[in-house]
Scaffold this motif. Structure first.
Motif, PDB file in Angstrom:
ATOM      1  N   ASP A   1       0.832  -1.205   0.000  1.00 35.53           N
ATOM      2  CA  ASP A   1       0.000   0.000   0.000  1.00 35.53           C
ATOM      3  C   ASP A   1       0.871   1.261   0.000  1.00 35.53           C
ATOM      4  O   ASP A   1       1.997   1.268   0.515  1.00 35.53           O
ATOM      5  CB  ASP A   1      -0.910   0.022   1.232  1.00 35.53           C
ATOM      6  N   LEU A   2       0.312   2.324  -0.575  1.00 34.91           N
ATOM      7  CA  LEU A   2       0.973   3.624  -0.597  1.00 34.91           C
ATOM      8  C   LEU A   2       0.131   4.634   0.172  1.00 34.91           C
ATOM      9  O   LEU A   2      -1.100   4.531   0.213  1.00 34.91           O
ATOM     10  CB  LEU A   2       1.182   4.089  -2.035  1.00 34.91           C
ATOM     11  N   PHE A   3       0.809   5.648   0.741  1.00 41.38           N
ATOM     12  CA  PHE A   3       0.148   6.583   1.646  1.00 41.38           C
ATOM     13  C   PHE A   3       0.611   8.011   1.380  1.00 41.38           C
ATOM     14  O   PHE A   3       1.701   8.241   0.843  1.00 41.38           O
ATOM     15  CB  PHE A   3       0.466   6.222   3.105  1.00 41.38           C
ATOM     16  N   THR A   4      -0.229   8.975   1.770  1.00 43.42           N
ATOM     17  CA  THR A   4       0.167  10.376   1.712  1.00 43.42           C
ATOM     18  C   THR A   4       1.189  10.668   2.797  1.00 43.42           C
ATOM     19  O   THR A   4       1.164  10.072   3.871  1.00 43.42           O
ATOM     20  CB  THR A   4      -1.046  11.291   1.897  1.00 43.42           C
ATOM     21  N   ARG A   5       2.096  11.602   2.518  1.00 43.84           N
ATOM     22  CA  ARG A   5       3.209  11.847   3.447  1.00 43.84           C
ATOM     23  C   ARG A   5       2.984  13.010   4.401  1.00 43.84           C
ATOM     24  O   ARG A   5       3.708  13.180   5.373  1.00 43.84           O
ATOM     25  CB  ARG A   5       4.499  12.081   2.652  1.00 43.84           C
ATOM     26  N   GLU A   6       1.945  13.840   4.151  1.00 40.43           N
ATOM     27  CA  GLU A   6       1.793  15.046   4.980  1.00 40.43           C
ATOM     28  C   GLU A   6       0.328  15.455   5.090  1.00 40.43           C
ATOM     29  O   GLU A   6      -0.530  14.990   4.333  1.00 40.43           O
ATOM     30  CB  GLU A   6       2.581  16.193   4.353  1.00 40.43           C
ATOM     31  N   ASP A   7       0.063  16.319   6.058  1.00 37.29           N
ATOM     32  CA  ASP A   7      -1.249  16.948   6.199  1.00 37.29           C
ATOM     33  C   ASP A   7      -1.296  18.189   5.305  1.00 37.29           C
ATOM     34  O   ASP A   7      -0.351  18.992   5.282  1.00 37.29           O
ATOM     35  CB  ASP A   7      -1.498  17.387   7.642  1.00 37.29           C
ATOM     36  N   ILE A   8      -2.398  18.365   4.593  1.00 35.94           N
ATOM     37  CA  ILE A   8      -2.599  19.578   3.790  1.00 35.94           C
ATOM     38  C   ILE A   8      -3.998  20.108   4.063  1.00 35.94           C
ATOM     39  O   ILE A   8      -4.997  19.416   3.838  1.00 35.94           O
ATOM     40  CB  ILE A   8      -2.416  19.302   2.285  1.00 35.94           C
ATOM     41  N   ALA A   9      -4.051  21.321   4.567  1.00 37.48           N
ATOM     42  CA  ALA A   9      -5.338  21.927   4.907  1.00 37.48           C
ATOM     43  C   ALA A   9      -6.052  22.442   3.656  1.00 37.48           C
ATOM     44  O   ALA A   9      -5.430  22.705   2.618  1.00 37.48           O
ATOM     45  CB  ALA A   9      -5.116  23.074   5.889  1.00 37.48           C
ATOM     46  N   LYS A  10      -7.343  22.604   3.779  1.00 33.27           N
ATOM     47  CA  LYS A  10      -8.155  23.147   2.691  1.00 33.27           C
ATOM     48  C   LYS A  10      -7.997  24.664   2.641  1.00 33.27           C
ATOM     49  O   LYS A  10      -7.867  25.329   3.682  1.00 33.27           O
ATOM     50  CB  LYS A  10      -9.614  22.775   2.923  1.00 33.27           C
ATOM     51  N   LYS A  11      -8.007  25.211   1.462  1.00 41.01           N
ATOM     52  CA  LYS A  11      -7.907  26.666   1.316  1.00 41.01           C
ATOM     53  C   LYS A  11      -9.076  27.361   1.995  1.00 41.01           C
ATOM     54  O   LYS A  11     -10.226  26.910   1.881  1.00 41.01           O
ATOM     55  CB  LYS A  11      -7.899  27.065  -0.162  1.00 41.01           C
ATOM     56  N   ASP A  12      -8.784  28.454   2.696  1.00 41.01           N
ATOM     57  CA  ASP A  12      -9.847  29.256   3.290  1.00 41.01           C
ATOM     58  C   ASP A  12     -10.152  30.441   2.359  1.00 41.01           C
ATOM     59  O   ASP A  12      -9.592  30.552   1.264  1.00 41.01           O
ATOM     60  CB  ASP A  12      -9.462  29.736   4.686  1.00 41.01           C
ATOM     61  N   PHE A  13     -11.027  31.323   2.805  1.00 43.25           N
ATOM     62  CA  PHE A  13     -11.450  32.457   1.971  1.00 43.25           C
ATOM     63  C   PHE A  13     -10.248  33.339   1.588  1.00 43.25           C
ATOM     64  O   PHE A  13     -10.133  33.786   0.449  1.00 43.25           O
ATOM     65  CB  PHE A  13     -12.491  33.306   2.703  1.00 43.25           C
ATOM     66  N   LYS A  14      -9.362  33.579   2.553  1.00 41.82           N
ATOM     67  CA  LYS A  14      -8.197  34.424   2.290  1.00 41.82           C
ATOM     68  C   LYS A  14      -7.331  33.817   1.194  1.00 41.82           C
ATOM     69  O   LYS A  14      -6.860  34.525   0.291  1.00 41.82           O
ATOM     70  CB  LYS A  14      -7.391  34.591   3.571  1.00 41.82           C
ATOM     71  N   ASP A  15      -7.094  32.503   1.256  1.00 36.83           N
ATOM     72  CA  ASP A  15      -6.281  31.822   0.233  1.00 36.83           C
ATOM     73  C   ASP A  15      -6.924  31.972  -1.142  1.00 36.83           C
ATOM     74  O   ASP A  15      -6.240  32.243  -2.146  1.00 36.83           O
ATOM     75  CB  ASP A  15      -6.127  30.330   0.561  1.00 36.83           C
ATOM     76  N   LYS A  16      -8.229  31.776  -1.200  1.00 34.66           N
ATOM     77  CA  LYS A  16      -8.926  31.870  -2.487  1.00 34.66           C
ATOM     78  C   LYS A  16      -8.889  33.289  -3.033  1.00 34.66           C
ATOM     79  O   LYS A  16      -8.782  33.492  -4.257  1.00 34.66           O
ATOM     80  CB  LYS A  16     -10.366  31.387  -2.328  1.00 34.66           C
ATOM     81  N   PHE A  17      -8.971  34.278  -2.131  1.00 34.73           N
ATOM     82  CA  PHE A  17      -8.897  35.671  -2.568  1.00 34.73           C
ATOM     83  C   PHE A  17      -7.521  35.977  -3.148  1.00 34.73           C
ATOM     84  O   PHE A  17      -7.403  36.636  -4.195  1.00 34.73           O
ATOM     85  CB  PHE A  17      -9.200  36.608  -1.391  1.00 34.73           C
ATOM     86  N   VAL A  18      -6.467  35.507  -2.491  1.00 40.13           N
ATOM     87  CA  VAL A  18      -5.109  35.717  -2.982  1.00 40.13           C
ATOM     88  C   VAL A  18      -4.945  35.067  -4.364  1.00 40.13           C
ATOM     89  O   VAL A  18      -4.361  35.643  -5.272  1.00 40.13           O
ATOM     90  CB  VAL A  18      -4.073  35.147  -1.991  1.00 40.13           C
ATOM     91  N   ASP A  19      -5.480  33.869  -4.520  1.00 40.98           N
ATOM     92  CA  ASP A  19      -5.411  33.204  -5.820  1.00 40.98           C
ATOM     93  C   ASP A  19      -6.100  34.027  -6.906  1.00 40.98           C
ATOM     94  O   ASP A  19      -5.613  34.147  -8.034  1.00 40.98           O
ATOM     95  CB  ASP A  19      -6.088  31.816  -5.734  1.00 40.98           C
ATOM     96  N   PHE A  20      -7.247  34.590  -6.538  1.00 41.14           N
ATOM     97  CA  PHE A  20      -8.010  35.401  -7.494  1.00 41.14           C
ATOM     98  C   PHE A  20      -7.213  36.628  -7.931  1.00 41.14           C
ATOM     99  O   PHE A  20      -7.145  36.940  -9.124  1.00 41.14           O
ATOM    100  CB  PHE A  20      -9.348  35.823  -6.866  1.00 41.14           C
ATOM    101  N   ILE A  21      -6.575  37.292  -6.961  1.00 32.30           N
ATOM    102  CA  ILE A  21      -5.791  38.490  -7.279  1.00 32.30           C
ATOM    103  C   ILE A  21      -4.603  38.130  -8.168  1.00 32.30           C
ATOM    104  O   ILE A  21      -4.288  38.833  -9.121  1.00 32.30           O
ATOM    105  CB  ILE A  21      -5.309  39.180  -5.989  1.00 32.30           C
ATOM    106  N   GLN A  22      -3.959  37.007  -7.870  1.00 34.37           N
ATOM    107  CA  GLN A  22      -2.772  36.620  -8.641  1.00 34.37           C
ATOM    108  C   GLN A  22      -3.118  36.236 -10.071  1.00 34.37           C
ATOM    109  O   GLN A  22      -2.281  36.313 -10.960  1.00 34.37           O
ATOM    110  CB  GLN A  22      -2.074  35.441  -7.941  1.00 34.37           C
ATOM    111  N   ARG A  23      -4.359  35.832 -10.287  1.00 35.34           N
ATOM    112  CA  ARG A  23      -4.758  35.465 -11.629  1.00 35.34           C
ATOM    113  C   ARG A  23      -5.091  36.698 -12.488  1.00 35.34           C
ATOM    114  O   ARG A  23      -5.211  36.596 -13.697  1.00 35.34           O
ATOM    115  CB  ARG A  23      -5.975  34.523 -11.603  1.00 35.34           C
ATOM    116  N   LYS A  24      -5.280  37.821 -11.817  1.00 32.35           N
ATOM    117  CA  LYS A  24      -5.613  39.034 -12.536  1.00 32.35           C
ATOM    118  C   LYS A  24      -4.413  39.589 -13.299  1.00 32.35           C
ATOM    119  O   LYS A  24      -3.275  39.479 -12.905  1.00 32.35           O
ATOM    120  CB  LYS A  24      -6.130  40.111 -11.551  1.00 32.35           C
TER     121      LYS A  24
END
Length: 369
Positions: free
Chosen positions: A346-369
Motif C-alpha cells: 500500500d501507498l500513503f500520503t506523506r503530509e497533512d494539507i489543509a483546505k484553502k480558506d477564503f483568504k487563500d482563495k482571494f489571494v489566488d483570485f488576485i494573482q490570476r488578474k
C-alpha cells in the motif's frame, strides 16, 4: 477524484514469483528429506526439495502456537496455569498448578525453552481447551494457504494426524516473522521471566550464535519426525527463512541452504520507507501537491540475470480533494517480473494539507488578474 490506474514508472528493480521453484539439484546436497528457503518479505521461494510432502514437525509446531498467542492475547495478560498444563511430557518450564504467569513469559518459555507445558497453558487460556485451540490453529493455517497441515496439539508431541509440509511451515513461519514481537522473541538469546523458580530461559537455537545474521526461529525433534529446524537470517535488509524436515544434519543443512540463497540472490531495493515515489495533485489545498510513500522498505531477492526483468507500477488516485491527512491510504505499488505480479504494498500520503480558506482563495483570485 480523478482516477488514473497507470501511473507507471519503470525502474531497474527486481522481482520474483512465489510460484517459481528452484530445482533442488541446483542447490547444495543436504541430508533433509524436505527443505525450502523463502524470502520473508515477498514469499518468493529460493530453493525447494520435496516441499509438499506431509511430515511430522515436532516442536516447530510451536511457531503457530506463538503466533496465535501474539494475535489473540496481550503480552501483559495474566494466565492462571491449569492442572492439564502441569507435568506435560517432554521439554518444560516447570509450571505449577494455579501459578499466575504473564503471557509474555509463557511465549518466551515456549520459543526459547520449547516448553510443552507452556504450549498447553497458552492454548487453554486463549481457547478454553487444547481441542478448541487446535481448531483455531487449523483455521489460521488455511487462511495462510497452508492447506496440507493439520494440528492435533499445540506443542508437537507425536500424533499420526499431526503433520505439515516444508512449504506450509515456511508460510506459517513467514507470517510469524512479519510480526515484530515474534521476530524479537525468537532472536532473543536469554529471557528472564517474572516468576519464582525456573525463570532464566536460554535459547536452544544455535543459529543465533553460529550463523552470520542468524535471528531465529525454532528447533524440533521426536523419534518419528527426526530433526526439524526452522532458521532465519537477515543480511543487507533481506530476511530469509529456511525449513528442513527429517534432517540428520539439521543445522549444517540450514546454513548451507542460507549460504546458497544469499550467494545466488541479492537484495534489490524498490522503495525505501517514507521516501518520495510520486506526487499527486491536491484540489483546493493550501499546497497544490503532496508526495506518496511506502510505509516499508521494499526489498526483493533477485539473481543478476533478473535485474532487468522487473517493472513497477503505481496505481493511485491522481487528484485528492483537500483536506488531506497524513498516512491516508491512496493506492498501491505493484512489482512485476516477466509480466507476473510478485509483490504488492500500500501507498500513503506523506503530509497533512489543509483546505484553502477564503483568504487563500482571494489571494489566488488576485494573482490570476
Amino acid at each position: 477524484m480523478k482516477k488514473s490506474f497507470l501511473s507507471v514508472f519503470l525502474t531497474s528493480i527486481m522481482l520474483f514469483q512465489a510460484s517459481i521453484f528452484i530445482v533442488h539439484g541446483e542447490g547444495p546436497n543436504i541430508s533433509a528429506s524436505s527443505a525450502i528457503v523463502m524470502d520473508v518479505q515477498t514469499g518468493r521461494i529460493l530453493y525447494s526439495k520435496d516441499i509438499h510432502a506431509k511430515k511430522p514437525m515436532a516442536s516447530t509446531t510451536k511457531i503457530m502456537t506463538a503466533l496465535l498467542a501474539l494475535e489473540n492475547s496481550s503480552p501483559d495478560a495474566i494466565v492462571k496455569i491449569p492442572r492439564q498444563a502441569v507435568g506435560v511430557e517432554g521439554s518444560s518450564i516447570y509450571l505449577q498448578n494455579d501459578e499466575k504467569v504473564k503471557m509474555e513469559d509463557l511465549v518466551y518459555g515456549l520459543m526459547l525453552r520449547s516448553g510443552n507445558d507452556s504450549a498447553v497453558a497458552i492454548a487453554s487460556h486463549i481457547s478454553g481447551s487444547v481441542e478448541e485451540f487446535c481448531a483455531l490453529m487449523n483455521r489460521r493455517s488455511k487462511e495462510l494457504g497452508a492447506n496440507n497441515t493439520n494440528f492435533m496439539n499445540p506443542h508437537g508431541l507425536h500424533d499420526d494426524q499431526h503433520y505439515t509440509t516444508a512449504y506450509d511451515l515456511a508460510l506459517i513461519s513467514r507470517q510469524a516473522l512479519l510480526n515484530k514481537e515474534f521476530k524479537k522473541i525468537v532472536s532473543t538469546k536469554l529471557w528472564t521471566a517474572d516468576r519464582e523458580g525456573f525463570k532464566y530461559f536460554y535459547n536452544k537455537n544455535k543459529t543465533l550464535t553460529q550463523y552470520e545474521g542468524g535471528d531465529g526461529v525454532k528447533t524440533g525433534f521426536t523419534k518419528k519426525s527426526g530433526r526439524c529446524l526452522v532458521t532465519s537470517a537477515t543480511r543487507n535488509g533481506m530476511q530469509l527463512v529456511t525449513v528442513v524436515l527429517n534432517a540428520p544434519d539439521w543445522f549444517q543443512d540450514s546454513y548451507n541452504l542460507l549460504d546458497y540463497a544469499f550467494d545466488r540472490y541479492k537484495p534489490y531495493s524498490i522503495a525505501q520507507q517514507d521516501s518520495y515515489l510520486k506526487s499527486i495533485s491536491v484540489k483546493n489545498g493550501k499546497k497544490p501537491q503532496t508526495a506518496i510513500v511506502s510505509r516499508e522498505n521494499v526489498i526483493i531477492p533477485v539473481t543478476e540475470e533478473e535485474k532487468n526483468k522487473v517493472m513497477s507500477i503505481i496505481e493511485v488516485d491522481e487528484i485528492m480533494n483537500a483536506p488531506v491527512s497524513r498516512n491516508t491510504k491512496i493506492g498501491k505499488l505493484k512489482v512485476y517480473l516477466d509480466s507476473k505480479l510478485i509483490y504488492t504494498t500500500d501507498l500513503f500520503t506523506r503530509e497533512d494539507i489543509a483546505k484553502k480558506d477564503f483568504k487563500d482563495k482571494f489571494v489566488d483570485f488576485i494573482q490570476r488578474k
